[in-house]
Design a protein around this motif. Structure first.
Motif, PDB file in Angstrom:
ATOM      1  N   ALA A 144       1.593  10.538  10.097  1.00  0.00           N
ATOM      2  CA  ALA A 144       0.338  10.725  10.842  1.00  0.00           C
ATOM      3  C   ALA A 144      -0.792  11.231   9.957  1.00  0.00           C
ATOM      4  O   ALA A 144      -1.938  10.785  10.077  1.00  0.00           O
ATOM      5  CB  ALA A 144       0.568  11.683  12.012  1.00  0.00           C
ATOM      6  N   GLY A 145      -0.500  12.155   9.067  1.00  0.00           N
ATOM      7  CA  GLY A 145      -1.539  12.690   8.210  1.00  0.00           C
ATOM      8  C   GLY A 145      -2.122  11.653   7.286  1.00  0.00           C
ATOM      9  O   GLY A 145      -3.340  11.629   7.032  1.00  0.00           O
ATOM     10  N   HIS A 146      -1.287  10.778   6.760  1.00  0.00           N
ATOM     11  CA  HIS A 146      -1.765   9.704   5.886  1.00  0.00           C
ATOM     12  C   HIS A 146      -2.678   8.753   6.654  1.00  0.00           C
ATOM     13  O   HIS A 146      -3.759   8.387   6.187  1.00  0.00           O
ATOM     14  CB  HIS A 146      -0.573   8.942   5.314  1.00  0.00           C
ATOM     15  CG  HIS A 146      -0.942   7.711   4.550  1.00  0.00           C
ATOM     16  ND1 HIS A 146      -1.429   7.748   3.267  1.00  0.00           N
ATOM     17  CD2 HIS A 146      -0.921   6.405   4.901  1.00  0.00           C
ATOM     18  CE1 HIS A 146      -1.673   6.516   2.852  1.00  0.00           C
ATOM     19  NE2 HIS A 146      -1.374   5.684   3.825  1.00  0.00           N
ATOM     20  N   PHE A 147      -2.236   8.332   7.854  1.00  0.00           N
ATOM     21  CA  PHE A 147      -3.045   7.413   8.649  1.00  0.00           C
ATOM     22  C   PHE A 147      -4.372   8.064   9.047  1.00  0.00           C
ATOM     23  O   PHE A 147      -5.421   7.412   9.039  1.00  0.00           O
ATOM     24  CB  PHE A 147      -2.268   6.959   9.879  1.00  0.00           C
ATOM     25  CG  PHE A 147      -1.301   5.846   9.605  1.00  0.00           C
ATOM     26  CD1 PHE A 147      -1.677   4.530   9.756  1.00  0.00           C
ATOM     27  CD2 PHE A 147      -0.013   6.118   9.174  1.00  0.00           C
ATOM     28  CE1 PHE A 147      -0.793   3.495   9.497  1.00  0.00           C
ATOM     29  CE2 PHE A 147       0.890   5.091   8.907  1.00  0.00           C
ATOM     30  CZ  PHE A 147       0.495   3.775   9.069  1.00  0.00           C
ATOM     31  N   MET A 178       0.843  -1.187   0.000  1.00  0.00           N
ATOM     32  CA  MET A 178       0.000   0.000   0.000  1.00  0.00           C
ATOM     33  C   MET A 178       0.879   1.238   0.000  1.00  0.00           C
ATOM     34  O   MET A 178       1.640   1.468   0.929  1.00  0.00           O
ATOM     35  CB  MET A 178      -0.900   0.000   1.239  1.00  0.00           C
ATOM     36  CG  MET A 178      -1.854   1.142   1.297  1.00  0.00           C
ATOM     37  SD  MET A 178      -2.910   0.992   2.731  1.00  0.00           S
ATOM     38  CE  MET A 178      -4.244   1.999   2.191  1.00  0.00           C
ATOM     39  N   GLU A 179       0.814   2.005  -1.042  1.00  0.00           N
ATOM     40  CA  GLU A 179       1.675   3.175  -1.138  1.00  0.00           C
ATOM     41  C   GLU A 179       1.207   4.277  -0.186  1.00  0.00           C
ATOM     42  O   GLU A 179       0.009   4.489   0.002  1.00  0.00           O
ATOM     43  CB  GLU A 179       1.684   3.706  -2.573  1.00  0.00           C
ATOM     44  CG  GLU A 179       2.331   2.759  -3.574  1.00  0.00           C
ATOM     45  CD  GLU A 179       3.781   2.493  -3.246  1.00  0.00           C
ATOM     46  OE1 GLU A 179       4.215   1.344  -3.400  1.00  0.00           O
ATOM     47  OE2 GLU A 179       4.481   3.433  -2.810  1.00  0.00           O
ATOM     48  N   PHE A 180       2.160   4.993   0.408  1.00  0.00           N
ATOM     49  CA  PHE A 180       1.825   6.133   1.241  1.00  0.00           C
ATOM     50  C   PHE A 180       1.592   7.317   0.311  1.00  0.00           C
ATOM     51  O   PHE A 180       2.441   8.163   0.093  1.00  0.00           O
ATOM     52  CB  PHE A 180       2.950   6.422   2.235  1.00  0.00           C
ATOM     53  CG  PHE A 180       2.994   5.417   3.336  1.00  0.00           C
ATOM     54  CD1 PHE A 180       3.694   4.239   3.197  1.00  0.00           C
ATOM     55  CD2 PHE A 180       2.305   5.636   4.512  1.00  0.00           C
ATOM     56  CE1 PHE A 180       3.733   3.302   4.218  1.00  0.00           C
ATOM     57  CE2 PHE A 180       2.343   4.717   5.535  1.00  0.00           C
ATOM     58  CZ  PHE A 180       3.065   3.545   5.379  1.00  0.00           C
ATOM     59  N   ALA A 181       0.417   7.325  -0.293  1.00  0.00           N
ATOM     60  CA  ALA A 181       0.037   8.320  -1.285  1.00  0.00           C
ATOM     61  C   ALA A 181      -1.390   8.755  -0.984  1.00  0.00           C
ATOM     62  O   ALA A 181      -2.098   8.108  -0.212  1.00  0.00           O
ATOM     63  CB  ALA A 181       0.138   7.724  -2.691  1.00  0.00           C
ATOM     64  N   PRO A 182      -1.862   9.863  -1.564  1.00  0.00           N
ATOM     65  CA  PRO A 182      -3.203  10.352  -1.249  1.00  0.00           C
ATOM     66  C   PRO A 182      -4.306   9.331  -1.492  1.00  0.00           C
ATOM     67  O   PRO A 182      -5.285   9.276  -0.760  1.00  0.00           O
ATOM     68  CB  PRO A 182      -3.354  11.561  -2.176  1.00  0.00           C
ATOM     69  CG  PRO A 182      -1.965  12.036  -2.403  1.00  0.00           C
ATOM     70  CD  PRO A 182      -1.119  10.789  -2.435  1.00  0.00           C
ATOM     71  N   LYS A 199      -6.027  10.255   7.394  1.00  0.00           N
ATOM     72  CA  LYS A 199      -6.897  10.289   6.221  1.00  0.00           C
ATOM     73  C   LYS A 199      -7.580   8.938   6.004  1.00  0.00           C
ATOM     74  O   LYS A 199      -8.772   8.877   5.675  1.00  0.00           O
ATOM     75  CB  LYS A 199      -6.111  10.680   4.981  1.00  0.00           C
ATOM     76  CG  LYS A 199      -6.985  10.756   3.737  1.00  0.00           C
ATOM     77  CD  LYS A 199      -6.229  11.318   2.540  1.00  0.00           C
ATOM     78  CE  LYS A 199      -7.165  11.395   1.326  1.00  0.00           C
ATOM     79  NZ  LYS A 199      -6.473  11.968   0.142  1.00  0.00           N
ATOM     80  N   LEU A 200      -6.837   7.854   6.210  1.00  0.00           N
ATOM     81  CA  LEU A 200      -7.435   6.526   6.075  1.00  0.00           C
ATOM     82  C   LEU A 200      -8.567   6.332   7.082  1.00  0.00           C
ATOM     83  O   LEU A 200      -9.623   5.758   6.755  1.00  0.00           O
ATOM     84  CB  LEU A 200      -6.367   5.448   6.253  1.00  0.00           C
ATOM     85  CG  LEU A 200      -5.261   5.401   5.198  1.00  0.00           C
ATOM     86  CD1 LEU A 200      -4.219   4.345   5.572  1.00  0.00           C
ATOM     87  CD2 LEU A 200      -5.828   5.118   3.816  1.00  0.00           C
ATOM     88  N   LEU A 201      -8.372   6.793   8.313  1.00  0.00           N
ATOM     89  CA  LEU A 201      -9.409   6.669   9.340  1.00  0.00           C
ATOM     90  C   LEU A 201     -10.622   7.530   9.002  1.00  0.00           C
ATOM     91  O   LEU A 201     -11.776   7.129   9.227  1.00  0.00           O
ATOM     92  CB  LEU A 201      -8.843   7.065  10.701  1.00  0.00           C
ATOM     93  CG  LEU A 201      -7.754   6.139  11.257  1.00  0.00           C
ATOM     94  CD1 LEU A 201      -7.097   6.771  12.482  1.00  0.00           C
ATOM     95  CD2 LEU A 201      -8.323   4.776  11.604  1.00  0.00           C
ATOM     96  N   ILE A 202     -10.387   8.717   8.478  1.00  0.00           N
ATOM     97  CA  ILE A 202     -11.494   9.587   8.063  1.00  0.00           C
ATOM     98  C   ILE A 202     -12.304   8.917   6.961  1.00  0.00           C
ATOM     99  O   ILE A 202     -13.540   8.887   6.997  1.00  0.00           O
ATOM    100  CB  ILE A 202     -10.952  10.958   7.590  1.00  0.00           C
ATOM    101  CG1 ILE A 202     -10.393  11.742   8.781  1.00  0.00           C
ATOM    102  CG2 ILE A 202     -12.044  11.772   6.893  1.00  0.00           C
ATOM    103  CD1 ILE A 202      -9.579  12.960   8.378  1.00  0.00           C
TER     104      ILE A 202
END
Length: 232
Positions: free
Chosen positions: A87-90, A1-5, A92-95
């Motif tokens: 943190a911002g990527h994670f 899973m890429e750390f991408a938007p 976003k996934l939770l949102i």
């Protein structure tokens, strides 16, 4: 899973330090609960896939235990640093998958970081972890960290409704150069839980809503598997 938007449309299992592709008869579509948007899919795995993940955890457990507690704490600290860095990527996934607002998602990531850094020492062995979607990342960190500190290896089965943050944390262990097989991920629903119960895990731990936990506990009891429930 890429750390991408944008994450991938299909999220596989994570076994022995890498993504594990499997062909299953059905997939679960992960949707945004706030918008109904289809985000990605996960395979609905069963006993065969559970056995494969547990096999990897069993193989990794002696080496992980022999590393010693100071070395394992270093691994957890590096994972905490990586999680904090992304943190911002994670969040976003939770949102996307849990319908959290930004403040709650950010807080959950912070709770997960704190859990990794402040782990007490639990029980060793090979542990199966089942999660619901209420606190998928923080709940996982809170139960995995004590077990890992004790020298346990594990197979986690996240909720098919919210798998991405858990998968990303597993992938992050590889980026932080953890030994392969220490943390493994099994995708699926009740068939995957039954597969874990029938597998060679030493015990099963559920974290989340008590109603679902009672169902998981009944599956474990039916095959004589040691079971523990932790409120989310």
């Amino acid at each position: 899973m890429e750390f991408a938007p944008d994450g991938p449309m299909a999220i596989p299992m994570w076994v022995n330090g890498h993504a594990f592709l499997t062909v299953t008869p059905a997939f679960f579509t992960v949707t945004n609960p706030a918008t109904g948007e289809a985000l990605r899919r996960v395979p609905l795995c069963g006993g065969e896939e559970a056995a494969e993940a547990v096999k990897a955890a069993q193989a990794a457990q002696p080496e992980w235990a022999m590393m010693g507690m100071p070395a394992r704490r270093v691994c957890l600290e590096r994972l905490a640093q990586g999680l904090d860095r992304y943190a911002g990527h994670f969040a976003k996934l939770l949102i996307q998958e849990c319908g959290f607002d930004e403040a709650r998602a950010t807080a959950e990531v912070g709770e997960a970081v704190a859990a990794l850094r402040g782990a007490t020492v639990g029980q060793t062995g090979v542990l199966g972890i089942v999660l619901d979607a209420s606190r998928p990342l923080a709940g996982f960190a809170e139960v995995m960290a004590p077990a890992l500190m004790a020298g346990a290896t594990l197979v986690v089965k996240p909720s098919p409704k919210a798998p991405s943050a858990v998968f990303a944390l597993c992938e992050l262990t590889a980026r932080e150069e953890w030994p392969a097989g220490v943390v493994n991920l099994l995708q699926g629903d009740s068939a995957a839980v039954e597969g874990l119960c029938a597998s060679a895990v030493d015990r099963l731990l559920y974290c989340g809503n008590a109603t679902l936990g009672a169902q998981v506990g009944a599956m474990a009891e039916a095959v004589g598997k040691a079971f523990e429930m932790k409120a989310a």
